[in-house]
Design a protein around this motif. Structure first.
Motif, PDB file in Angstrom:
ATOM      1  N   THR A   1     -46.940 -13.187 -11.918  1.00  0.00           N
ATOM      2  CA  THR A   1     -47.152 -11.744 -11.779  1.00  0.00           C
ATOM      3  C   THR A   1     -45.828 -10.989 -11.855  1.00  0.00           C
ATOM      4  OG1 THR A   1     -49.078 -12.162 -10.394  1.00  0.00           O
ATOM      5  CG2 THR A   1     -48.158  -9.949 -10.324  1.00  0.00           C
ATOM      6  N   GLU A   2     -44.792 -11.530 -11.226  1.00  0.00           N
ATOM      7  CA  GLU A   2     -43.472 -10.896 -11.291  1.00  0.00           C
ATOM      8  C   GLU A   2     -42.978 -10.829 -12.729  1.00  0.00           C
ATOM      9  OE1 GLU A   2     -40.753 -11.218  -7.421  1.00  0.00           O
ATOM     10  OE2 GLU A   2     -41.104 -13.152  -8.394  1.00  0.00           O
ATOM     11  N   TRP A   3     -43.262 -11.860 -13.482  1.00  0.00           N
ATOM     12  CA  TRP A   3     -42.762 -11.948 -14.858  1.00  0.00           C
ATOM     13  C   TRP A   3     -43.577 -11.070 -15.811  1.00  0.00           C
ATOM     14  CZ3 TRP A   3     -38.654 -15.202 -16.417  1.00  0.00           C
ATOM     15  CH2 TRP A   3     -38.407 -15.235 -17.790  1.00  0.00           C
ATOM     16  N   LEU A   4     -44.893 -11.121 -15.690  1.00  0.00           N
ATOM     17  CA  LEU A   4     -45.764 -10.458 -16.672  1.00  0.00           C
ATOM     18  C   LEU A   4     -46.297  -9.105 -16.208  1.00  0.00           C
ATOM     19  CD1 LEU A   4     -47.926 -13.520 -17.818  1.00  0.00           C
ATOM     20  CD2 LEU A   4     -45.935 -12.549 -18.979  1.00  0.00           C
ATOM     21  N   GLY A   5     -46.264  -8.833 -14.908  1.00  0.00           N
ATOM     22  CA  GLY A   5     -46.913  -7.634 -14.389  1.00  0.00           C
ATOM     23  C   GLY A   5     -48.381  -7.914 -14.113  1.00  0.00           C
TER      24      GLY A   5
ATOM     25  N   TRP B   1     -37.750   0.006 -19.495  1.00  0.00           N
ATOM     26  CA  TRP B   1     -38.550  -0.333 -20.674  1.00  0.00           C
ATOM     27  C   TRP B   1     -39.515  -1.475 -20.387  1.00  0.00           C
ATOM     28  CZ3 TRP B   1     -39.135   3.011 -24.280  1.00  0.00           C
ATOM     29  CH2 TRP B   1     -38.106   3.870 -24.667  1.00  0.00           C
ATOM     30  N   SER B   2     -39.194  -2.337 -19.437  1.00  0.00           N
ATOM     31  CA  SER B   2     -40.060  -3.489 -19.164  1.00  0.00           C
ATOM     32  C   SER B   2     -41.445  -3.072 -18.693  1.00  0.00           C
ATOM     33  CB  SER B   2     -39.413  -4.401 -18.118  1.00  0.00           C
ATOM     34  OG  SER B   2     -39.229  -3.694 -16.901  1.00  0.00           O
ATOM     35  N   GLU B   3     -41.556  -1.885 -18.063  1.00  0.00           N
ATOM     36  CA  GLU B   3     -42.851  -1.416 -17.579  1.00  0.00           C
ATOM     37  C   GLU B   3     -43.430  -0.286 -18.424  1.00  0.00           C
ATOM     38  OE1 GLU B   3     -42.041   1.440 -13.984  1.00  0.00           O
ATOM     39  OE2 GLU B   3     -40.613  -0.227 -13.870  1.00  0.00           O
ATOM     40  N   PHE B   4     -42.762   0.034 -19.532  1.00  0.00           N
ATOM     41  CA  PHE B   4     -43.155   1.192 -20.328  1.00  0.00           C
ATOM     42  C   PHE B   4     -44.547   1.028 -20.942  1.00  0.00           C
ATOM     43  CE2 PHE B   4     -43.189   4.107 -23.907  1.00  0.00           C
ATOM     44  CZ  PHE B   4     -42.562   5.234 -23.390  1.00  0.00           C
ATOM     45  N   ALA B   5     -44.785  -0.116 -21.585  1.00  0.00           N
ATOM     46  CA  ALA B   5     -46.082  -0.326 -22.243  1.00  0.00           C
ATOM     47  C   ALA B   5     -47.215  -0.336 -21.223  1.00  0.00           C
ATOM     48  CB  ALA B   5     -46.062  -1.629 -23.039  1.00  0.00           C
ATOM     49  N   SER B   6     -46.997  -0.970 -20.069  1.00  0.00           N
ATOM     50  CA  SER B   6     -48.020  -0.979 -19.024  1.00  0.00           C
ATOM     51  C   SER B   6     -48.304   0.433 -18.531  1.00  0.00           C
ATOM     52  CB  SER B   6     -47.565  -1.850 -17.852  1.00  0.00           C
ATOM     53  OG  SER B   6     -47.388  -3.178 -18.250  1.00  0.00           O
ATOM     54  N   TRP B   7     -47.238   1.224 -18.383  1.00  0.00           N
ATOM     55  CA  TRP B   7     -47.394   2.613 -17.940  1.00  0.00           C
ATOM     56  C   TRP B   7     -48.267   3.394 -18.928  1.00  0.00           C
ATOM     57  CZ3 TRP B   7     -45.771   7.155 -20.359  1.00  0.00           C
ATOM     58  CH2 TRP B   7     -45.874   8.321 -19.592  1.00  0.00           C
TER      59      TRP B   7
END
Length: 536
Positions: free
Chosen positions: A233-237, A404-410
């Motif tokens: 979860t930490e790695w992939l969200g 940027w790591s959370e941009f697509a999820s956002w």
């Protein structure tokens, strides 16, 4: 009159014999490591024959254990094998029939092809087919028992990863790294089913050992214990992870920017009851078996018994002609070959019928899904408009991404139904040189709200208008380009730009997009870098 005709036809139909159709249930195709491919293939053949001997109910002839061709006439079973040598290539094909023990009229056929060609490891493939008069038959697919033995005693590799009849267990943070490496491996050709534990549980809801045994060579089964699930979860969200008793199917080609809906998640709430576990287990087995037929091709990945028989008879025909055999002998050989070719044609016809049926099902499902998505989007827009008319701002509490790591999820969580990123845009947001994440997020938020509203209401003044400090919306002009998304063709006519005329990628932002009238969405084709063209 019509009722009389219907009754007459129904009575006639009840007296007519039922049509028996053959369905292909599953395929396993891989290779077996070892310095001596011939010895490895012979060892695997022994595992197949021991399994078949138990099915046949009596001993197999000596030729079978010597790896040679044989036929054993047994009512309803007829085990037989073909040994075909051509130059340095060596193939062994085996087939056995097996009447179903509980369903009258249902019969199973198992085919195995083993062999090797110069410069390659020993190859293994098997097919499971069922012939039945049932209109709608339902089964829980499972590989034949010899596949377990081949995987454990001979080694069976599919793509670049070993198949196993036991689940892989990932226990801690280091295990999470190993699981992520496994999921992202481009050589992984099989789906991976990851099972997790509910709070305080010692085992997953779905029996991992039984599932791994049933799907050996069709799917990888992994058990992620709580620490490993947390690391995942930490790695992939959260959107791509699995934890807390849930299960997830990670398809081949998985990456950390993947569409979460392409990798199905079975929530723990679906698995707490006995019925829920049974439904989920059946779906996992059915989908893995179905994927094996879709993924492989007859004649390329999997050879059929009929094809090997036809090739063997062709060689025999050639030898008879060279030896100037009698016309009667040559005619008998030709007739045998014709029968073998009929079997090969029937195999191909069955495969073709399967793909036609699957295409029709997928087209129907896609049409229903698209219609449902449009209805949902329309309803969401109605509710949003109602909130706006009351003076509320549905996006007021939206928190902007900080990296940027959370941009697509956002984007997926906050802009769904209004704006979508294409795969190219997803890739562009992984590790871009442009560092101003906030400006990029605010630009997309403007596109999903005010920009989209303008397109929905007829456009208005959209050319060269400022939307943020240093960022403006403008036509692409000479930079306009075509792109594909969701099986349709679009043109990126607009872009949001910042950074003036500079082409320094750390200070220059470009978001290329268009508006889709059909789905009422903004489609972002590429971002955040300036697009490379012939002119640039």
């Amino acid at each position: 009159m019509s009722n009389s005709m219907t009754e007459a036809l129904s009575q006639l139909a009840s007296r007519m014999p039922r049509i028996v159709r053959e369905h292909e249930v599953l395929r396993v195709a891989g290779w077996m490591p070892g310095e001596d491919p011939d010895a490895v293939a012979h060892k695997a053949a022994g595992e197949v024959l021991r399994w078949a001997q138990r099915r046949a109910g009596q001993g197999l002839p000596r030729e079978a254990w010597d790896g040679e061709s044989f036929e054993l006439p047994l009512p309803g079973r007829d085990p037989s094998a073909i040994r075909l040598r051509a130059g340095a290539s060596d193939l062994w094909a085996f087939r056995i029939h097996d009447p179903d023990k509980t369903v009258p009229g249902r019969a199973w056929t198992t085919e195995v092809v083993l062999g090797h060609v110069p410069g390659k490891a020993a190859q293994f493939s098997t097919r499971l087919l069922v012939a039945t008069p049932e209109q709608d038959f339902s089964i829980d697919p499972a590989v034949p028992g010899f596949v377990h033995q081949v995987a454990e005693r001979c080694g069976l590799v599919v793509g670049s990863q070993a198949a196993s009849a036991t689940p892989a267990v990932y226990a801690d943070g280091e295990g999470a790294e190993g699981l992520i490496e496994h999921l992202a491996n481009p050589g992984r050709l099989l789906p991976t089913i990851v099972l997790t534990l509910a709070d305080g549980a010692s085992a997953p809801y779905i029996n991992a050992e039984r599932l791994a045994a049933a799907l050996t060579g069709l799917a990888h089964v992994a058990l992620a214990r709580p620490d490993a699930a947390w690391g995942l979860t930490e790695w992939l969200g959260k959107r791509l992870s699995v934890f807390g008793g849930a299960a997830r199917v990670y398809q081949p080609g998985f990456e950390d920017m993947a569409d979460p809906f392409a990798h199905r998640l079975l929530l723990s709430g679906q698995l707490v009851s006995v019925d829920g576990v049974e439904r989920a287990t059946r779906w996992l087995r059915e989908s893995a078996a179905q994927a094996s037929v879709q993924r492989t091709r007859l004649g390329r990945d999997v050879l059929t018994f009929s094809a090997i028989r036809a090739a063997q008879l062709e060689v025999q025909q050639s030898k008879l002609r060279e030896a100037d055999a009698s016309d009667a002998d040559q005619l008998a050989a030709a007739l045998k070959r014709i029968e073998a070719l009929k079997g090969e044609i029937e195999d191909l016809r069955t495969e073709q019928s399967y793909y036609i049926e699957e295409f029709d099902k997928e087209r129907e499902r896609a049409g229903l899904a698209e219609a449902q998505a449009q209805k949902s989007a329309y309803r969401i827009q109605q509710l949003t408009d109602q909130l706006t008319s009351k003076g509320d701002d549905p996006d007021q509490e939206v928190q902007l991404p900080t990296g940027w790591s959370e941009f697509a999820s956002w984007c997926n969580e906050n802009l769904a139904g209004r704006l979508v990123l294409t795969p190219n845009a997803h890739r562009g947001t992984r590790k871009p040189l442009f560092q101003d994440v906030e400006t990029a997020a605010r630009s997309l938020l403007w596109l999903a709200t005010e920009g989209r509203d303008r397109f929905r209401n007829g456009g208005g003044a959209l050319a060269n208008i400022p939307i943020l400090d240093g960022a403006q919306n403008a036509p692409c002009g000479a930079d306009e380009f075509d792109f594909d998304w969701n099986s349709r063709r679009f043109s990126a006519e607009w872009h949001i730009k910042s950074g003036g005329s500079t082409r320094d990628p750390s200070r220059c932002m470009r978001i290329y997009y268009c508006f889709d009238q059909q789905t009422q969405q903004i489609i972002v084709a590429e971002m955040p870098a300036h697009r490379r063209t012939g002119a640039t």
